[in-house]
Every structure is written in structure tokens, then in C-alpha cells.
Design a protein around this motif. Structure first.
Motif, short mmCIF file in Angstrom:
data_model
loop_
_atom_site.label_atom_id
_atom_site.label_comp_id
_atom_site.label_asym_id
_atom_site.label_seq_id
_atom_site.Cartn_x
_atom_site.Cartn_y
_atom_site.Cartn_z
N ALA A 1 21.33 46.73 60.57
CA ALA A 1 21.36 45.29 60.79
C ALA A 1 22.10 44.97 62.09
N ILE A 2 21.70 43.84 62.68
CA ILE A 2 22.42 43.26 63.81
C ILE A 2 22.93 41.91 63.34
N ALA B 1 16.36 44.41 67.66
CA ALA B 1 15.98 44.59 66.26
C ALA B 1 14.54 45.06 66.13
N ASN B 2 13.68 44.57 67.00
CA ASN B 2 12.29 45.00 66.99
C ASN B 2 12.19 46.49 67.31
N CYS C 1 15.23 46.84 62.51
CA CYS C 1 16.30 46.37 61.61
C CYS C 1 16.32 44.85 61.58
N ALA C 2 17.08 44.31 60.65
CA ALA C 2 17.18 42.85 60.49
C ALA C 2 18.21 42.27 61.46
N VAL C 3 18.01 40.98 61.80
CA VAL C 3 18.99 40.22 62.56
C VAL C 3 19.50 39.09 61.67
#
Length: 199
Positions: free
Chosen positions: A109-110, A156-157, A161-163
Motif C-alpha cells: 500500500a501507499i 501504485a499502478n 498496490c492500493a493508494v
């Protein structure tokens, strides 16, 4: 779980992470810039973090970023990486988490923190003498926050991962460090949900 925490300089990431560490003492917190500085000291004789972006040519800066990503990626357990989505350089913005870096870090995650620029200016005023920062207007800071958002989505792309965006622009604090406490609780909850999912 690996979480990347990003915000413009002087936003209060360090304070947020102090609260995270108090709530989750077993978490590892690493500062990407500290890793980069150690490498820059060894290889280029750079003495402080602000000089990395001012004195290192872009190609050398990229190499230092990559070496730091490789070292951090090898850390075990739950890790929070304190860094920047974008870095101001020579009148523009440079990606703090370009594809070649984010794919080495492999975060889950970010988490992006955003604030009222006037709050950031006040926080930076308390750091006078501690850091060599350029004076910025509220408009400069807001532009940097916008750049951070775009760069976080791009990272994230590439990293798959999720932002998560914690936007405190229109949420005045009712007490000192309230924003940092809210952000820390969000991060701790994210880690605990992940730990629960793995059991």
C-alpha cells in the motif's frame, strides 16, 4: 506488510510514525532518505540529505535510489517506508517512486497524507535551523501535493498496490498532533487487518 508513507516535506510524517511505533512497537520504520544518504556518503561524499538533490546529477541520484530500494526490500516483517512521492528538483518535480524503484520495493500500500498548505508552512517554521529548505508559498505547496497525488497513483499502478489518501485540508486540528494521531491509527488498522487476514 510493506507500506509506503508519502507527503510533502514538513507535513509531519515523522510525528505520525512516532505514534505508529508507540502503538505497534514491533513495526520496522525506515526512512528512504536516510538509506540514500548513507549510500551517497559512501559513494559521493555527500554530507546531508538536502545536498543529494542539489548536488547529485540525475543519473547518480537514480543509482542511489536503486541501491536504497534493494536494501529496504530485503527487510523482514511489517515495514513502513517514509519517503516522498515526488521531489522538487531545479524548478520541477522528479518521481520519488519511479517504476524501477517501486517494483523493487514491492509495497502492499501507499498512504498519501495531504494538508492545508498554511499548516505545512507553520510546521516548517518550527524546523528552521534543522533543515535547509527553500521558502515556498501556499500555492507552491499545493502544486507539490497535486504532483504527489499523480505520482502516487502512477507508482501504485507500476507496483500493483492500493493508494490510500488521508486528506486533512479542511479538517482543522482540535488539539496538537491530532492529524498525526489519526493518520497513525489508520496505518495501524491497515496493518492489523492484514495480520488478521493472514491468520
Amino acid at each position: 506488510m510493506k507500506i509506503v508513507l508519502v507527503a510533502v516535506p514538513g507535513s509531519g510524517k515523522s510525528t505520525t510514525l512516532k505514534f505508529v511505533k508507540e502503538m505497534l512497537p514491533d513495526i520496522s520504520i525506515v526512512n528512504y532518505g536516510d538509506y540514500m544518504l548513507e549510500i551517497a556518503k559512501r559513494q559521493y561524499g555527500i554530507t546531508n540529505r538536502d545536498d543529494m538533490r542539489k548536488k547529485l546529477p540525475v543519473e547518480e541520484y537514480r543509482k542511489v535510489q536503486e541501491f536504497a530500494a534493494e536494501e529496504i526490500a530485503r527487510l523482514p516483517g511489517d515495514v513502513i517506508i517514509d519517503t516522498h512521492a515526488s521531489i522538487k528538483v531545479q524548478g520541477g518535480f522528479y518521481p520519488g517512486l519511479p517504476d524501477r524503484i517501486i517494483t523493487k520495493l514491492r509495497p502492499d500500500a501507499i498512504v498519501l497524507m495531504e494538508f492545508n498548505p498554511k499548516d505545512i508552512i507553520e510546521r516548517r517554521a518550527k524546523d528552521v535551523g534543522l533543515r535547509d529548505r527553500e521558502q515556498e508559498t501556499p500555492e507552491d505547496i499545493e502544486l507539490h501535493q497535486l504532483a504527489n497525488r499523480y505520482y502516487a497513483f502512477a507508482a501504485a499502478n507500476a507496483g500493483e498496490c492500493a493508494v490510500y489518501i488521508l486528506d486533512f485540508r479542511n479538517k482543522p486540528q482540535s488539539r496538537p498532533f491530532e492529524h498525526a494521531e489519526i493518520a497513525a491509527k489508520f496505518i495501524v488498522d491497515l496493518i492489523m487487518r492484514n495480520r488478521g487476514a493472514k491468520q
